[in-house]
Structure formats: C-alpha cells, structure tokens
Design an enzyme around this catalytic site. Sequence first.
Site, PDB file in Angstrom:
ATOM      1  N   PHE A 182       4.556  -9.360   5.080  1.00  0.00           N
ATOM      2  CA  PHE A 182       4.213  -9.614   3.700  1.00  0.00           C
ATOM      3  C   PHE A 182       3.922  -8.310   2.985  1.00  0.00           C
ATOM      4  O   PHE A 182       3.263  -8.258   2.004  1.00  0.00           O
ATOM      5  CB  PHE A 182       3.000 -10.577   3.601  1.00  0.00           C
ATOM      6  CG  PHE A 182       1.850 -10.213   4.509  1.00  0.00           C
ATOM      7  CD1 PHE A 182       0.910  -9.274   4.100  1.00  0.00           C
ATOM      8  CD2 PHE A 182       1.727 -10.790   5.769  1.00  0.00           C
ATOM      9  CE1 PHE A 182      -0.147  -8.932   4.926  1.00  0.00           C
ATOM     10  CE2 PHE A 182       0.659 -10.465   6.590  1.00  0.00           C
ATOM     11  CZ  PHE A 182      -0.266  -9.534   6.165  1.00  0.00           C
TER      12      PHE A 182
ATOM     13  N   SER B  10       3.434   0.121   8.229  1.00  0.00           N
ATOM     14  CA  SER B  10       4.638   0.935   8.354  1.00  0.00           C
ATOM     15  C   SER B  10       4.445   2.010   9.419  1.00  0.00           C
ATOM     16  O   SER B  10       5.378   2.381  10.134  1.00  0.00           O
ATOM     17  CB  SER B  10       4.987   1.575   7.009  1.00  0.00           C
ATOM     18  OG  SER B  10       3.892   2.347   6.521  1.00  0.00           O
ATOM     19  N   GLU B  11       3.211   2.525   9.526  1.00  0.00           N
ATOM     20  CA  GLU B  11       2.848   3.503  10.550  1.00  0.00           C
ATOM     21  C   GLU B  11       1.545   3.038  11.202  1.00  0.00           C
ATOM     22  O   GLU B  11       0.491   3.056  10.560  1.00  0.00           O
ATOM     23  CB  GLU B  11       2.668   4.887   9.927  1.00  0.00           C
ATOM     24  CG  GLU B  11       3.936   5.451   9.307  1.00  0.00           C
ATOM     25  CD  GLU B  11       3.695   6.807   8.663  1.00  0.00           C
ATOM     26  OE1 GLU B  11       3.889   7.823   9.353  1.00  0.00           O
ATOM     27  OE2 GLU B  11       3.290   6.836   7.484  1.00  0.00           O
TER      28      GLU B  11
ATOM     29  N   ARG C 118      -5.986  12.976  -0.526  1.00  0.00           N
ATOM     30  CA  ARG C 118      -6.939  13.237  -1.603  1.00  0.00           C
ATOM     31  C   ARG C 118      -7.889  12.054  -1.810  1.00  0.00           C
ATOM     32  O   ARG C 118      -8.523  11.946  -2.853  1.00  0.00           O
ATOM     33  CB  ARG C 118      -6.197  13.558  -2.908  1.00  0.00           C
ATOM     34  CG  ARG C 118      -5.278  14.772  -2.807  1.00  0.00           C
ATOM     35  CD  ARG C 118      -4.722  15.156  -4.149  1.00  0.00           C
ATOM     36  NE  ARG C 118      -3.738  16.216  -4.049  1.00  0.00           N
ATOM     37  CZ  ARG C 118      -3.155  16.794  -5.091  1.00  0.00           C
ATOM     38  NH1 ARG C 118      -3.467  16.402  -6.330  1.00  0.00           N
ATOM     39  NH2 ARG C 118      -2.258  17.746  -4.932  1.00  0.00           N
ATOM     40  N   GLY C 119      -7.939  11.158  -0.852  1.00  0.00           N
ATOM     41  CA  GLY C 119      -8.880  10.053  -0.930  1.00  0.00           C
ATOM     42  C   GLY C 119      -8.372   8.819  -1.648  1.00  0.00           C
ATOM     43  O   GLY C 119      -9.136   7.853  -1.813  1.00  0.00           O
TER      44      GLY C 119
ATOM     45  N   VAL D 141       0.843  -1.196   0.000  1.00  0.00           N
ATOM     46  CA  VAL D 141       0.000   0.000   0.000  1.00  0.00           C
ATOM     47  C   VAL D 141       0.879   1.247   0.000  1.00  0.00           C
ATOM     48  O   VAL D 141       1.733   1.413   0.871  1.00  0.00           O
ATOM     49  CB  VAL D 141      -0.929   0.009   1.227  1.00  0.00           C
ATOM     50  CG1 VAL D 141      -1.773   1.265   1.242  1.00  0.00           C
ATOM     51  CG2 VAL D 141      -1.800  -1.241   1.247  1.00  0.00           C
TER      52      VAL D 141
ATOM     53  N   TYR E  69      -4.201   2.783  10.035  1.00  0.00           N
ATOM     54  CA  TYR E  69      -5.247   1.844   9.634  1.00  0.00           C
ATOM     55  C   TYR E  69      -6.400   1.706  10.614  1.00  0.00           C
ATOM     56  O   TYR E  69      -7.398   1.062  10.305  1.00  0.00           O
ATOM     57  CB  TYR E  69      -4.622   0.485   9.328  1.00  0.00           C
ATOM     58  CG  TYR E  69      -3.747   0.554   8.095  1.00  0.00           C
ATOM     59  CD1 TYR E  69      -4.321   0.534   6.835  1.00  0.00           C
ATOM     60  CD2 TYR E  69      -2.371   0.692   8.207  1.00  0.00           C
ATOM     61  CE1 TYR E  69      -3.533   0.638   5.696  1.00  0.00           C
ATOM     62  CE2 TYR E  69      -1.573   0.795   7.079  1.00  0.00           C
ATOM     63  CZ  TYR E  69      -2.160   0.772   5.829  1.00  0.00           C
ATOM     64  OH  TYR E  69      -1.382   0.887   4.699  1.00  0.00           O
TER      65      TYR E  69
END
Length: 409
Positions: free
Chosen positions: A409, A118-119, A91-92, A82, A123
């Site tokens: 992964f 990663s951060e 910006r969506g 991602v 999420y």
Amino acid sequence: MTTDLRPLAPQQWDLYFDRLLRAFGGPGDAPEARELWRRLTETERSLAAWDGDELVGTSGAFSFRMTLPGGAAAAVAGVTMVSVQPTHRRRGVLTSMMRRLLDDARERGESAAVLTASEPAIYGRFGYGVATTQLYGAIDTARVSFAAPPGADGVRFRLAPAAEVAEPCEAVYARLAAERPGMLVRQPGWQDVPLLDPPRNRGAAGELLCVLAESDGEVRGYARYAVAEGWAPAGPDHAVKLRDVEALDPVTYAALWRYLGSIDLTSRIDFRNRPADDPMLHLASDVRRCEVGHRDGMHLRVVDVAAALSARAYSAPVDVVLDVEDAFCPWNSGRWRLSGDTKGAQCERTTDPADLALAVRELGAAYLGGPSLRALAGAGLVSELRPGALAEASRAFHGDIAPWLPHGF
C-alpha cells in the site's frame, strides 16, 4: 534547516504525488494507477513538508483494520507514500514526519502502525520490526508437478478477465482475512488494488485473468495471473505471472496449483508474495526446482503497548512482565504485565520485577506471531531475566499460522 510540515490540501495532491514519484525514480505510474491512489489517499492523514514554496517531503497513512492472532480485527495506521527529496536528505524531514504520523495514530486510538519498506534498514530506528515475510519463487513446471488429493478432479474452473469476477473473489478473501494475522480487512475502494492492470505495465504479459474454482456451484477459490510470452529455440517458453491464489479448502487449493502448472505453452510459474507457510511447498513434487526465497513483508510498530498486547489472543497461557524500551515513543517505555491465553489478554503497567527485556522494535516483530521471541533472543535482541520466562512467552506469542500481508500500500 527548518521545514514546515502541514496536512495535504486536496488541490495539492498532484504535486504531492509527482514529488513522491520523483524521489523513487523511474518513469512513474500509469494513469490508471495514479487515479486509483488519488481515490484512496486520505488527504486528512497525509503530510507535506515544505521548504518555502518547495515541497520536499511526503508521507501519509491509511485507516486500516488488520486481523490479529485470535481473529480480532484492530485499527492500525498504514504508513505510506513516504519520500524525501534528494536535496533535503539527512536534515530531519523523515524524522519529523514519522513523529507526526505516530502521534496522530495514538490520538486516533490505533495501537499499531504498519508499512512496507523500499529499504528495510530505514525504519528500525523508528521502532518498526519485520513482522511478516513474503515467499517468492520461480517454479519449473516442466519438471515440477503438484499433488492432487481426492476430489481435485471434481473442481470446476471458469476463466474470465479479473475485473469481471471480482465480487466472488472478494467473498473468498474476506473469509480468509478473518483467519490469518496480518491480512487487511478490505475497506471500500481497496478491492480495486489487486485488479490494477495498466496495459503499459504488462511488458510481455497479456491481460490479468482470473480463474474461479467452483464446487457444487459455489466459488471455493481463485487465482489471478497473466501469461508472459517467451520463445526459446526449442519452442514456447511462456511464464505464468501469478498475482493471487486463494482457496477455502485444501482440495481446491491443490486443484488451482495443478491448473496453474498445466497451462499450455508455459514452463514456469513466477510468484512474488505468498505466505511463509504456503501449502504449495508440500504440494510441489520438487521444491528445489521452485527456487523459493524469503524477503521482508510488513514492518510493524507498536504505538500503544497496553492496547496492542491486550487486543490479541495467545497460543498458550502467559503471565510475564515485559521491560520495554522505546526512545521514540517514550509513553511505551517501562514494565508491563501481560496475562493472557487463547481467549484473550490484558496488559497493564506494573512495578513488579521484569521477566523479559526488549525494545519496541522486537515487540513489533513478534506481535503477529511470526518471528519467535526465542529466535530474537538468540540474536541477542531479547533478554531473559527470569528463568523459564522466554520459553513461556515465546510459545504464547508464536502462532500456528504465519502472519502475512497479501499486497502493499
């Protein structure tokens, strides 16, 4: 701004991966790693966000099977790769990719989606909760020894390059993966991930080695590691860079740690990802000098409440009505009656009064038996609506083995 979100065409993979690496920064992956991820990528589950002719966002999913409490293996979406280009943040783009990936997982019958972040702060707004933790540390082997139970001296060790002895290690992994929630059942090709060892990424370390631990001619465990060179004024100060250590029984496991702590010229074992309940903590003679810490591991998002809660077993009998809030996947919102025990469970919609109220993020965090519902309630994230319901549900959800994801992964 409107972006065009399309499935990834196989011939676009190099551009897709280049944009992913650019978003994450750094020198990029070694050719060996790049080729491995090319082979593993499911292009039909990968998305590319386009602004005209410019690829500005990437995401995808792997088709995994993950062990649940009780031992069943469920189909889950392994969300991966991602990224959004810095020119197109806020910006969506990420939201549109998350929407598509979760809709696709639901259509495929995957009751949960998982990822490594990663951060970690990103999420939660999409309903992911931290379901597993990683234990990391640096053990001062000049001052720490490991207990050796009876029989440890009878364990035989055999050392080889890791790639040459992958098959017996995979057999050990498969047996362990069936027992611990959060572990992934290896799909074809994924046995190569823990063996990835590009020379350019080794730094001061040598090649990845594997020591097999055998008893009565049977491989009962293994450890994969490399030795990183280091010198101090007083002499050698090498470090064991531990990647994996697994065993089928406590004696073999203790023998492997004793082996790792006694490698010539080394004075430290560095490890980055062990389960939170690793027995090593009880084998070490001085846990303070192990410098252990915890960080988030797998983030889990329940995609289908009824299917997910029905798929696992529970540590104690439970019969509760959960009022679930899920703004991003509204099909999950509402009241659900969960009834189950160690043999299995069923979960279905109900109009009965709720016993507990929680958001889908907290349901995902507790799903594999890691963070307890009681701890989440202590943080104000779970509300008890019927006296006694919290204790009942917390006992049932929580397991006696910590969930764990061995690799990313």
